[in-house]
Design an enzyme around this catalytic site. Structure first.
Site, short mmCIF file in Angstrom:
data_model
loop_
_atom_site.label_atom_id
_atom_site.label_comp_id
_atom_site.label_asym_id
_atom_site.label_seq_id
_atom_site.Cartn_x
_atom_site.Cartn_y
_atom_site.Cartn_z
N HIS A 120 -0.90 20.80 67.25
CA HIS A 120 -1.49 21.91 66.48
C HIS A 120 -2.43 22.72 67.36
O HIS A 120 -2.39 23.97 67.35
CB HIS A 120 -2.25 21.34 65.28
N GLU A 121 -3.28 22.05 68.12
CA GLU A 121 -4.24 22.76 68.96
C GLU A 121 -3.55 23.54 70.08
O GLU A 121 -3.92 24.67 70.38
CB GLU A 121 -5.26 21.78 69.55
N HIS A 124 -2.26 26.89 68.91
CA HIS A 124 -3.17 28.04 68.96
C HIS A 124 -3.04 28.79 70.29
O HIS A 124 -3.09 30.02 70.34
CB HIS A 124 -4.63 27.57 68.80
N GLU A 183 -4.19 28.94 61.32
CA GLU A 183 -4.11 27.49 61.16
C GLU A 183 -2.73 27.06 60.68
O GLU A 183 -2.15 26.09 61.18
CB GLU A 183 -5.19 27.02 60.17
#
Length: 257
Positions: A120-121, A124, A183
């Site tokens: 997920h990070e 970004h 997100e």
């Protein structure tokens, strides 16, 4: 002024990995430099874990994910650091930097779940969300300055009150939904990334169930920069079929736990 703004807008148009329109003003090199500088400062200000097992575990998960990151996001050696801190958090920065707080390891109970967070990070970074947020902020600042000048020039009564109301409207109506969109997009990108690396994407749902269990009182989703756990889980489940195809198509099964 209008012509300049139009040129800036045209130059900044881009498309995210999920097909969403983006407005980007900064170059990759600029973002990489900023990310590297910020990471160096964090390594100075925070305590770095010296636990060999923790470091090897996190590095193993990151190493399995990194080969599946597009070279356009970062084409170099990634740096992974574990910070000795009870925060339940992790982050990735432009320039190939990944930070994981030891508090996260108590909630992400398996290597699959940790892969969901790190994926997920990294999402970004892949989607250039830092660039997008900085570009949006710069554009909003320009618009506010121009509007304030017009109000002042025309001696509009209650100028400060109007500007404050506009500021709140921008935050609730634009910036917060924008952050929630980032997100959700990173959840989707991370889900595919972990599946391609051979981590079970279904564990991402379990991760957010764990997160919900440890979360305290939080602002309502309308006023939050992050979607609720229920919204995230729903988004992940909607994208699960394609993630499972990727997972089943790879023979890789990292064993980091």
């Amino acid at each position: 002024m209008l012509a300049v703004c139009c040129l800036i807008f045209i130059a900044g148009c881009a498309t995210s990995p999920t097909g969403r329109s983006q407005f980007l003003l900064f170059s990759t090199d600029q973002l990489d430099t900023m990310g590297t500088q910020a990471f160096s400062a964090m390594k100075t200000d925070l305590t770095i874990s010296t636990q060999a097992v923790e470091n090897a575990y996190v590095q193993c998960v990151a190493n399995a994910l990194i080969p599946h990151v597009p070279k356009s996001a970062f084409d170099g050696q990634w740096e992974v650091v574990v910070f000795a801190d009870e925060q339940i958090n992790a982050f990735a920065l432009p320039g190939g930097k990944i930070g994981v707080y030891t508090g996260l390891l108590k909630v992400a109970e398996t290597d699959d779940q940790l892969a969901a967070v790190i994926g997920h990070e990294i999402g970004h970074v892949i989607a250039q969300h830092s660039n997008e947020r900085m570009s949006q902020s710069q554009l909003i600042d320009m618009g506010n300055q121009a509007l304030n000048a017009v109000l002042a020039a025309n001696e509009v009564p209650q100028n400060n009150m109007i500007m404050s109301a506009i500021g709140l409207g921008v935050q609730v109506g634009v910036q917060l939904p924008f952050s929630r969109a980032h997100e959700s997009e990173s959840d989707t990108i991370g889900l595919i990334l972990m599946a391609q690396a051979g981590f079970d994407p279904r564990e991402s749902v379990t991760l957010w169930e764990n997160m919900a269990a440890v979360s305290g009182d939080k602002p309502v989703e309308l006023l939050s920069t992050h979607p609720s756990e229920a919204t995230r889980i729903n988004n992940l489940q909607n994208n699960m079929p394609s993630a499972l195809v990727d997972f089943n198509n790879t023979t890789s099964r990292p064993q980091c736990g």
